[in-house]
Scaffold this active site. Structure first.
Site, PDB file in Angstrom:
ATOM      1  N   HIS A 120       0.948  -1.402   0.168  1.00 29.83           N
ATOM      2  CA  HIS A 120      -0.134   0.196   0.115  1.00 29.83           C
ATOM      3  C   HIS A 120       0.876   1.360  -0.170  1.00 29.83           C
ATOM      4  O   HIS A 120       2.172   1.283   0.505  1.00 29.83           O
ATOM      5  CB  HIS A 120      -0.735  -0.048   1.516  1.00 29.83           C
ATOM      6  CG  HIS A 120      -1.683   0.905   1.558  1.00 29.83           C
ATOM      7  ND1 HIS A 120      -1.650   2.372   1.834  1.00 29.83           N
ATOM      8  CD2 HIS A 120      -3.347   0.958   1.191  1.00 29.83           C
ATOM      9  CE1 HIS A 120      -2.714   2.692   1.956  1.00 29.83           C
ATOM     10  NE2 HIS A 120      -3.793   2.170   1.528  1.00 29.83           N
ATOM     11  N   ASP A 195       3.889  -3.976   8.120  1.00 29.77           N
ATOM     12  CA  ASP A 195       2.378  -3.433   8.060  1.00 29.77           C
ATOM     13  C   ASP A 195       1.370  -4.349   8.325  1.00 29.77           C
ATOM     14  O   ASP A 195       1.058  -5.189   7.232  1.00 29.77           O
ATOM     15  CB  ASP A 195       2.461  -2.693   6.745  1.00 29.77           C
ATOM     16  CG  ASP A 195       1.132  -2.267   6.223  1.00 29.77           C
ATOM     17  OD1 ASP A 195       0.144  -2.287   7.196  1.00 29.77           O
ATOM     18  OD2 ASP A 195       0.726  -1.526   5.239  1.00 29.77           O
ATOM     19  N   LYS A 221     -10.208  -0.460  10.654  1.00 26.94           N
ATOM     20  CA  LYS A 221     -10.445  -1.402  10.108  1.00 26.94           C
ATOM     21  C   LYS A 221     -10.729  -2.490  11.099  1.00 26.94           C
ATOM     22  O   LYS A 221     -10.688  -4.064  10.453  1.00 26.94           O
ATOM     23  CB  LYS A 221      -8.909  -1.938   9.249  1.00 26.94           C
ATOM     24  CG  LYS A 221      -8.714  -1.059   8.074  1.00 26.94           C
ATOM     25  CD  LYS A 221      -7.499  -1.448   7.216  1.00 26.94           C
ATOM     26  CE  LYS A 221      -6.751  -0.269   6.399  1.00 26.94           C
ATOM     27  NZ  LYS A 221      -7.521   0.172   5.267  1.00 26.94           N
ATOM     28  N   CYS A 360      -4.762   2.418  -3.586  1.00 27.08           N
ATOM     29  CA  CYS A 360      -3.606   2.842  -2.969  1.00 27.08           C
ATOM     30  C   CYS A 360      -2.257   1.876  -3.155  1.00 27.08           C
ATOM     31  O   CYS A 360      -1.523   1.909  -2.291  1.00 27.08           O
ATOM     32  CB  CYS A 360      -3.704   3.212  -1.424  1.00 27.08           C
ATOM     33  SG  CYS A 360      -5.195   4.471  -1.294  1.00 27.08           S
TER      34      CYS A 360
HETATM   35  C1  LIG Z   1      -2.031  -2.856   3.543  1.00 25.30           C
HETATM   36  C2  LIG Z   1      -2.391  -1.696   4.129  1.00 25.30           C
HETATM   37  N1  LIG Z   1      -1.601  -0.814   4.475  1.00 25.30           N
HETATM   38  C3  LIG Z   1      -1.675   0.375   5.099  1.00 25.30           C
HETATM   39  C4  LIG Z   1      -3.053   0.642   5.080  1.00 25.30           C
HETATM   40  C5  LIG Z   1      -3.172   2.416   5.559  1.00 25.30           C
HETATM   41  O1  LIG Z   1      -4.189   2.202   6.391  1.00 25.30           O
HETATM   42  P1  LIG Z   1      -4.742   3.856   6.998  1.00 25.30           P
HETATM   43  O2  LIG Z   1      -5.244   4.586   5.662  1.00 25.30           O
HETATM   44  O3  LIG Z   1      -5.762   3.539   8.010  1.00 25.30           O
HETATM   45  O4  LIG Z   1      -3.686   4.519   7.386  1.00 25.30           O
HETATM   46  C6  LIG Z   1      -3.858   0.421   4.370  1.00 25.30           C
HETATM   47  C7  LIG Z   1      -5.347   0.692   4.095  1.00 25.30           C
HETATM   48  O5  LIG Z   1      -6.098   0.302   3.124  1.00 25.30           O
HETATM   49  C8  LIG Z   1      -3.643  -1.238   3.886  1.00 25.30           C
HETATM   50  O6  LIG Z   1      -4.673  -1.776   3.257  1.00 25.30           O
END
Ligand SMILES: Cc1ncc(COP(=O)(O)O)c(C=O)c1O
Length: 405
Positions: A120, A195, A221, A360
């Site tokens: 991401h 992550d 989430k 993203c």
């Molecule tokens: C794998 C992963 N990492 C990081 C994030 C970022 O999360 P946030 O937007 O809550 O910071 C997401 C969000 O979809 C994600 O799917």
């Protein structure tokens, strides 16, 4: 499927009985954010009606209650991932957690940091930016089955200080062997950041077992409100980090000529925090614990298998996720010849909420998978087999009508 009473669970989530465009809502956008149970929604109201004060600073009784609630939430988060409370830093989200590390970590010019092709943007852009400071950013490639190139980790470039990797991909659904990546990276002297935004909400997670040094995830989430997230920092590592933000309540002593900083976690929590968010995250964790994360994982795996089994019936649909050895909860696809936004629009007319576009993860989708976007259905433990049936049937109708053969 198993002993989880899904119909009872669904009653805990008021939004799940909503109608969208005249149809019952089928919420399959859980990787973007989860829905919230009444225990969390009502708990936030309770917080403002009974506990609200600025924690840690003031010493009056109400502030003490707020401090207890805030630190109590920290203890719940710590227990949930088998960490110690002082290893838990509250942040806004996974994005902020990873950015914090990218600023706080004592990188030197010429150092290497690695991230991967399946990340991401949150676990990519904070590292890419370090190139401006003369730090080498290596991108680990992925196979056509969406597996990381594990050989890369066996021989890290010299001066690799940090390996950053996602536990679960939000596009391919791949679950990476982060325990093994951590083990071999440690052997070569590198620290590891995981992550866990797409894993901690869906499976039991034990930081001591995985042994990573930094772990980032978002509350929203996993049933909690927006604006609260977590950065786990392993105990001995925090003392080598610089503070990210400076200001109130992250210091021991201040004069105009000298500042003595607090220890973690306070060192990384400058300014008034999202206290109700932390409280809400604590309630979300209570709820998840009641169900049991082992049950969540098992049920979601069953649902995922069911979805992939049913998807075999589809014609004119290309599936991008689910090819790796381990995967769960994510179904990324396109109706051949139809843009993912059109597919999402048509499903939405039937009350089915999915995500479409780049998720993203533009380098993965555009450069690696050579797509102009993908549609994605993502599951959580309150979804049902019947919802999957409706989704597949509606998708089939769209594919028959608009799909290119
Ligand atoms: C794998 C992963 N990492 C990081 C994030 C970022 O999360 P946030 O937007 O809550 O910071 C997401 C969000 O979809 C994600 O799917």
């Amino acid at each position: 499927m198993n002993n989880m009473d899904i119909e009872k669970i669904r009653k805990d989530f008021p939004i799940l009985s909503k109608k969208i465009n005249g149809n019952p809502l089928i919420y399959l956008d859980n990787a973007a954010t989860s829905q919230k149970p009444s225990a969390v929604i009502d708990g936030i109201k309770y917080f403002y009606e009974n506990i609200n004060a600025n924690p840690i600073r003031s010493i009056h009784s109400l502030a003490e209650e707020a401090t207890k609630a805030y630190n109590g939430a920290r203890e719940k988060v710590a227990a949930f991932i088998n960490a110690d409370p002082e290893e838990i830093v509250f942040v806004r989200n996974a994005t902020e957690a990873i950015n914090l590390v990218s600023f706080a970590f004592p990188f030197k010019e010429g150092d290497h940091v690695s991230t991967t092709y399946m990340e991401h943007h949150s676990n990519l852009l904070p590292w890419l930016r370090l190139r401006e400071k003369g730090i080498n950013v290596d991108i680990v490639s992925i196979s056509d089955d969406y597996e990381l190139d594990m050989d890369y980790y066996k021989q890290l470039p010299k001066n690799t200080r940090l390996v950053a990797v996602t536990h679960a991909s939000n596009v391919t659904g791949t679950i990476n062997d982060v325990k093994e990546i951590t083990r071999i990276s440690h052997e070569q002297g590198s620290l590891v950041l995981i992550d866990a935004a797409q894993s901690i909400p869906h499976m039991p997670f034990d930081v001591k077992d995985i042994d990573a040094d930094f772990i980032a995830f978002s509350g929203h989430k996993m049933l909690a409100p927006f604006g609260i997230g977590v950065l786990y920092i392993k105990k001995d590592i925090a003392e080598n980090l610089k503070p990210f933000l400076t200001g109130g309540e992250m210091i021991k002593d201040v004069s105009l000529s000298k500042v003595i900083y607090e220890n973690a976690p306070n060192l990384f929590e400058a300014g008034t925090q999202n206290v109700e968010g932390a409280y809400g995250l604590g309630l979300a964790i209570d709820y998840l614990n009641k169900i049991g994360m082992g049950n969540v994982e098992k049920y979601e795996n069953e649902l995922t298998n069911y979805l992939y089994e049913r998807a075999k019936e589809l014609k004119n649909v290309e599936v991008y996720s689910g090819k790796s050895k381990a995967f769960s909860g994510i179904f990324s696809f396109n109706v051949s010849g139809l843009h993912s936004h059109d597919t999402a629009y048509l499903l939405d007319k039937k009350g089915i909420a999915i995500r479409s576009g780049f998720h993203c993860a533009q380098p993965l989708i555009e450069d690696r998978l050579k797509l102009d976007g993908a549609a994605r259905a993502s599951l959580y433990f309150y979804n049902t087999k019947e919802e999957i049936d409706t989704f597949i049937n509606e998708l089939n109708n769209i594919a028959e009508k608009y799909g290119r053969r």
